[in-house]
Write a protein that holds these residues in place. Structure first.
Motif, PDB file in Angstrom:
ATOM      1  N   GLN A 394       1.243  -1.562  -0.151  1.00 31.08           N
ATOM      2  CA  GLN A 394      -0.035   0.264   0.584  1.00 31.08           C
ATOM      3  C   GLN A 394       1.138   0.976   0.464  1.00 31.08           C
ATOM      4  N   PHE A 395       2.448   1.518   0.937  1.00 28.30           N
ATOM      5  CA  PHE A 395       2.892   1.936   0.768  1.00 28.30           C
ATOM      6  C   PHE A 395       3.727   2.405  -0.658  1.00 28.30           C
ATOM      7  N   SER A 396       3.768   1.508  -1.038  1.00 28.26           N
ATOM      8  CA  SER A 396       4.386   1.722  -2.342  1.00 28.26           C
ATOM      9  C   SER A 396       3.322   2.038  -3.140  1.00 28.26           C
ATOM     10  N   VAL A 397       2.233   1.441  -3.165  1.00 25.89           N
ATOM     11  CA  VAL A 397       1.021   2.705  -3.906  1.00 25.89           C
ATOM     12  C   VAL A 397       0.900   4.192  -4.162  1.00 25.89           C
ATOM     13  N   ARG A 398       0.749   4.216  -3.231  1.00 30.01           N
ATOM     14  CA  ARG A 398       0.599   5.552  -2.705  1.00 30.01           C
ATOM     15  C   ARG A 398       2.053   7.051  -2.931  1.00 30.01           C
ATOM     16  N   THR A 399       3.472   5.144  -2.661  1.00 27.22           N
ATOM     17  CA  THR A 399       4.229   6.878  -2.650  1.00 27.22           C
ATOM     18  C   THR A 399       5.636   6.802  -4.317  1.00 27.22           C
ATOM     19  N   ASN A 400       5.243   5.585  -4.429  1.00 23.97           N
ATOM     20  CA  ASN A 400       5.589   5.781  -5.695  1.00 23.97           C
ATOM     21  C   ASN A 400       6.985   5.253  -5.330  1.00 23.97           C
ATOM     22  N   ILE A 401       7.193   4.520  -4.398  1.00 23.63           N
ATOM     23  CA  ILE A 401       8.615   4.648  -4.125  1.00 23.63           C
ATOM     24  C   ILE A 401       8.266   2.084  -3.986  1.00 23.63           C
ATOM     25  N   ASP A 402       9.807   1.896  -4.944  1.00 21.34           N
ATOM     26  CA  ASP A 402       9.797   0.650  -4.625  1.00 21.34           C
ATOM     27  C   ASP A 402       9.664  -0.693  -3.316  1.00 21.34           C
ATOM     28  N   PHE A 403       8.831  -1.196  -3.120  1.00 20.67           N
ATOM     29  CA  PHE A 403       9.236  -1.738  -1.797  1.00 20.67           C
ATOM     30  C   PHE A 403       9.367  -2.921  -1.979  1.00 20.67           C
ATOM     31  N   VAL A 404      10.996  -3.681  -1.314  1.00 23.46           N
ATOM     32  CA  VAL A 404      11.120  -4.664  -1.892  1.00 23.46           C
ATOM     33  C   VAL A 404      10.883  -5.637  -0.467  1.00 23.46           C
ATOM     34  N   PHE A 405      10.248  -6.914   0.223  1.00 21.09           N
ATOM     35  CA  PHE A 405       9.997  -6.970   1.054  1.00 21.09           C
ATOM     36  C   PHE A 405      10.424  -9.157   0.988  1.00 21.09           C
ATOM     37  N   GLU A 406      11.441  -9.127   2.383  1.00 21.65           N
ATOM     38  CA  GLU A 406      12.366 -10.162   2.358  1.00 21.65           C
ATOM     39  C   GLU A 406      12.056 -10.311   4.137  1.00 21.65           C
ATOM     40  N   ARG A 438      14.074  10.528   0.180  1.00 21.07           N
ATOM     41  CA  ARG A 438      14.066  10.774  -1.176  1.00 21.07           C
ATOM     42  C   ARG A 438      14.523  10.220  -1.652  1.00 21.07           C
ATOM     43  N   ALA A 439      13.912   8.742  -1.327  1.00 28.10           N
ATOM     44  CA  ALA A 439      14.701   7.643  -1.838  1.00 28.10           C
ATOM     45  C   ALA A 439      13.762   6.558  -3.109  1.00 28.10           C
ATOM     46  N   SER A 440      14.353   5.901  -3.719  1.00 27.39           N
ATOM     47  CA  SER A 440      13.708   5.492  -4.988  1.00 27.39           C
ATOM     48  C   SER A 440      13.167   3.455  -4.179  1.00 27.39           C
ATOM     49  N   LYS A 441      13.534   3.309  -3.083  1.00 30.17           N
ATOM     50  CA  LYS A 441      13.863   1.986  -3.109  1.00 30.17           C
ATOM     51  C   LYS A 441      13.899   1.633  -1.803  1.00 30.17           C
ATOM     52  N   ILE A 442      12.497   0.718  -1.535  1.00 30.39           N
ATOM     53  CA  ILE A 442      13.217   0.324  -0.001  1.00 30.39           C
ATOM     54  C   ILE A 442      12.837  -1.023  -0.232  1.00 30.39           C
ATOM     55  N   ILE A 443      13.669  -1.769   1.289  1.00 27.26           N
ATOM     56  CA  ILE A 443      14.017  -3.392   1.624  1.00 27.26           C
ATOM     57  C   ILE A 443      13.336  -3.010   2.608  1.00 27.26           C
ATOM     58  N   VAL A 444      12.489  -4.042   3.198  1.00 28.91           N
ATOM     59  CA  VAL A 444      12.352  -4.563   4.368  1.00 28.91           C
ATOM     60  C   VAL A 444      12.674  -6.044   4.802  1.00 28.91           C
ATOM     61  N   SER A 445      13.395  -5.999   5.544  1.00 28.67           N
ATOM     62  CA  SER A 445      13.788  -7.303   6.414  1.00 28.67           C
ATOM     63  C   SER A 445      12.770  -7.926   7.265  1.00 28.67           C
ATOM     64  N   LEU A 446      12.580  -9.247   7.398  1.00 26.46           N
ATOM     65  CA  LEU A 446      12.235  -9.408   8.689  1.00 26.46           C
ATOM     66  C   LEU A 446      12.542 -11.410   8.758  1.00 26.46           C
ATOM     67  N   LYS A 447      13.435 -11.234  10.186  1.00 24.90           N
ATOM     68  CA  LYS A 447      14.376 -12.552   9.960  1.00 24.90           C
ATOM     69  C   LYS A 447      14.128 -13.308  11.470  1.00 24.90           C
ATOM     70  N   LYS A 448      13.629 -14.463  11.785  1.00 22.47           N
ATOM     71  CA  LYS A 448      14.103 -14.706  12.834  1.00 22.47           C
ATOM     72  C   LYS A 448      15.583 -15.141  12.833  1.00 22.47           C
ATOM     73  N   ASN A 449      16.175 -15.393  14.674  1.00 21.32           N
ATOM     74  CA  ASN A 449      17.521 -15.918  14.369  1.00 21.32           C
ATOM     75  C   ASN A 449      17.606 -16.268  16.046  1.00 21.32           C
ATOM     76  N   GLU A 450      17.293 -17.720  15.959  1.00 17.83           N
ATOM     77  CA  GLU A 450      17.432 -18.648  17.454  1.00 17.83           C
ATOM     78  C   GLU A 450      16.045 -17.776  18.538  1.00 17.83           C
ATOM     79  N   ASP A 451      16.441 -17.168  19.557  1.00 20.98           N
ATOM     80  CA  ASP A 451      15.122 -16.117  20.117  1.00 20.98           C
ATOM     81  C   ASP A 451      15.200 -15.296  20.101  1.00 20.98           C
ATOM     82  N   ARG A 452      15.726 -14.111  18.678  1.00 20.45           N
ATOM     83  CA  ARG A 452      15.765 -12.746  18.753  1.00 20.45           C
ATOM     84  C   ARG A 452      14.921 -12.874  17.144  1.00 20.45           C
ATOM     85  N   VAL A 453      14.165 -12.211  16.786  1.00 21.31           N
ATOM     86  CA  VAL A 453      13.504 -11.852  15.577  1.00 21.31           C
ATOM     87  C   VAL A 453      14.263 -10.100  15.921  1.00 21.31           C
TER      88      VAL A 453
END
Length: 512
Positions: A394-406, A438-453
């Motif tokens: 939704q953010f990408s549609v609203r701002t025209n900033i490329d969004f990549v989710f990992e 003033r970014a053109s691309k944003i990458i969001v990463s969400l990963k689990k590592n042992e007992d932490r995220v």
């Protein structure tokens, strides 16, 4: 062997031998002067004591501004006037013929007066170790007392008899000697209680001086002749007494003045160390209290956040289940009503129904937006990864900033508060990037590592020098303060990496 022993002796050993021989010669000189003339012997002994008494005064008086030990100053002032009384005692001794109109008793009277002044002064001197002392007032007080003593002896002649020619010492003289000895013994006890105020060697010398004075007084309780052996022994002990006082104050004050200051420094250092330890203890206690308070605040913040997210969840569901459904039903009814009116009513009715439908659709969209902001249903239904992906699209549609989710699709369901906090952090980070980076691309990463995220938000914007960002106001300007506070509220931590022209990266770690 003898040569080896001599070669092993140090220079300080030779000096001690020399000093011992020197004082043996002095004592021998006193003894032979007695054989030649007892008056000469007496005069030499008294002059020796008088010079030391004046010397003690000079050292004490001239060091009063640098030594925070008023005992030495008080004793110095007292010895100055004791020295004057002893000088008059010397001049009035039998055979000197200075005060011809007086008999031999005057010398004993002056002796007793001087010893009373000396013993009482040594007894009360320890009271001034740490007590404020006004030297001029003490000096004036001793001057007044000395004038009174001289008046009683020389002018009014009312001082009690101490020695009667042909009969010997009076009862007053003998009782006074014992009383003086008792006062001096009390002075030793008082000094011992304050021994920590002295350098060890100085304390030993002063106590030795007082003990020798006691010995002198006891010897002078037995003589029947002013030229007798008991009188001679009493004066020799007096020489030794003043010699030790000389060693304690004059020699130490001239050769090793730091000894006077040493105790002040040691006491000051001990007090400073005590205060430092006390301060460290208080700081540690306050730190522990603050740490405990901080932990309590984090726990309270966590509980408030959990309650907030639960309440958001309840409100969003209630809006969805009641208001949203009602509006949907109303829209359906209006659609049905509108279709009927198209056949049976005029154009004006149809337009009114269209306006109502548009208003219902707008209201429905607004309520859905409110529900999403409170707590998106996808967060409860499908978890954090799905909610972040949905918001990013939704953010990408609203701002025209490329969004990549990992994201980690296998990420388990988290605590409601932790999920809410990480989702809000993602929202805040994306909105900040849209406003400032003033970014053109944003990458969001969400990963689990042992007992932490681990949540990582990375953009390719203008960036900034993160090493220079220490001002809380500037952090707050970019919205980074909220991100850090949210991370801390769930027991996590936040790390920001950025440099000019190379974008920024926000890394948040939180416990599962």
């Amino acid at each position: 062997m003898r040569g080896i022993r001599l070669s092993s002796m140090r220079g300080s050993d030779y000096y001690k031998i020399f000093v011992a021989l020197f004082w043996l010669l002095i004592l021998g000189g006193f003894y032979f002067s007695k054989l030649y003339s007892y008056v000469l012997f007496h005069s030499l002994v008294e002059i020796f004591s008088i010079v030391i008494a004046f010397g003690v005064f000079m050292i004490a008086w001239n060091s009063r501004r640098i030594i925070d030990n008023n005992f030495i100053l008080f004793v110095g002032i007292a010895y100055f006037f004791v020295g004057w009384i002893d000088l008059l005692h010397t001049l009035s001794y039998k055979g000197m013929n200075v005060f011809k109109e007086f008999n031999t008793d005057i010398a004993s009277q002056l002796w007793i007066a001087g010893r009373f002044m000396e013993s009482i002064s040594l007894f009360i001197a320890p009271l001034f170790f740490r007590k404020r002392l006004k030297p001029k007032i003490i000096f004036a007080g001793y001057f007044f007392i000395t004038i009174c003593i001289m008046s009683f002896i020389f002018y009014f002649r009312i001082f009690p008899d101490c020695f009667i020619e042909g009969r010997g010492l009076t009862g007053f003289k003998i009782a006074s000697e014992y009383l003086i000895s008792s006062i001096l013994a009390c002075a030793v006890i008082s000094l011992y209680r304050h021994r920590d105020e002295f350098d060890k060697d100085v304390f030993s010398l002063i106590v030795s001086s007082i003990l020798l004075t006691i010995a002198s007084e006891l010897c002078l309780t037995f003589y029947t002749n002013v030229y007798g052996l008991s009188n001679f022994a009493g004066h020799i002990f007096k020489v030794a007494s003043f010699y030790f006082m000389y060693k304690a104050i004059i020699e130490t004050g001239l050769e090793r003045p730091y000894r006077f200051l040493l105790r002040d420094f040691q006491v000051g250092e001990a007090a400073l160390k005590h205060h430092q330890e006390e301060l460290e203890r208080l700081v540690e206690e306050r730190t522990n209290e603050l740490r405990a308070t901080n932990e309590q605040l984090i726990e309270v913040s966590k509980k408030i956040g959990e309650a907030e997210d639960i309440e958001r969840q309840r409100i969003s569901r209630e809006l969805h289940d009641t208001v949203g459904q009602n509006l949907t039903a109303l829209a359906i009814s209006l659609n049905i009503l509108g279709s009927k009116f198209l056949q049976e009513t005029p154009e004006a009715v149809r337009l009114r129904v269209d306006d109502a439908l548009a208003m219902v659709e707008e209201t429905t969209e607004n309520i859905r937006s409110v529900i999403s902001r409170l707590r998106p249903p996808v967060l409860d239904d499908y978890g954090l990864s799905a909610a972040v992906r949905s918001f990013g699209e939704q953010f990408s549609v609203r701002t025209n900033i490329d969004f990549v989710f990992e994201g980690d699709e296998s990420l388990p369901k988290l605590n409601i508060y932790i999920e809410g906090a990480l989702f809000r952090i993602t929202q805040e980070a994306l909105n900040n990037a849209a406003k400032h980076a003033r970014a053109s691309k944003i990458i969001v990463s969400l990963k689990k590592n042992e007992d932490r995220v681990t949540l990582t938000v990375k953009d390719d914007g203008v960036g900034f020098d993160s090493a220079k960002i220490t001002d809380v106001k500037r952090l707050d300007k970019w919205g980074l303060t909220n991100i850090m506070e949210r991370a801390m509220s769930v027991g996590g931590r936040c790390h920001i990496e950025s440099s000019p022209g190379k974008g920024a990266q926000i890394i948040v770690e939180a416990p599962l």
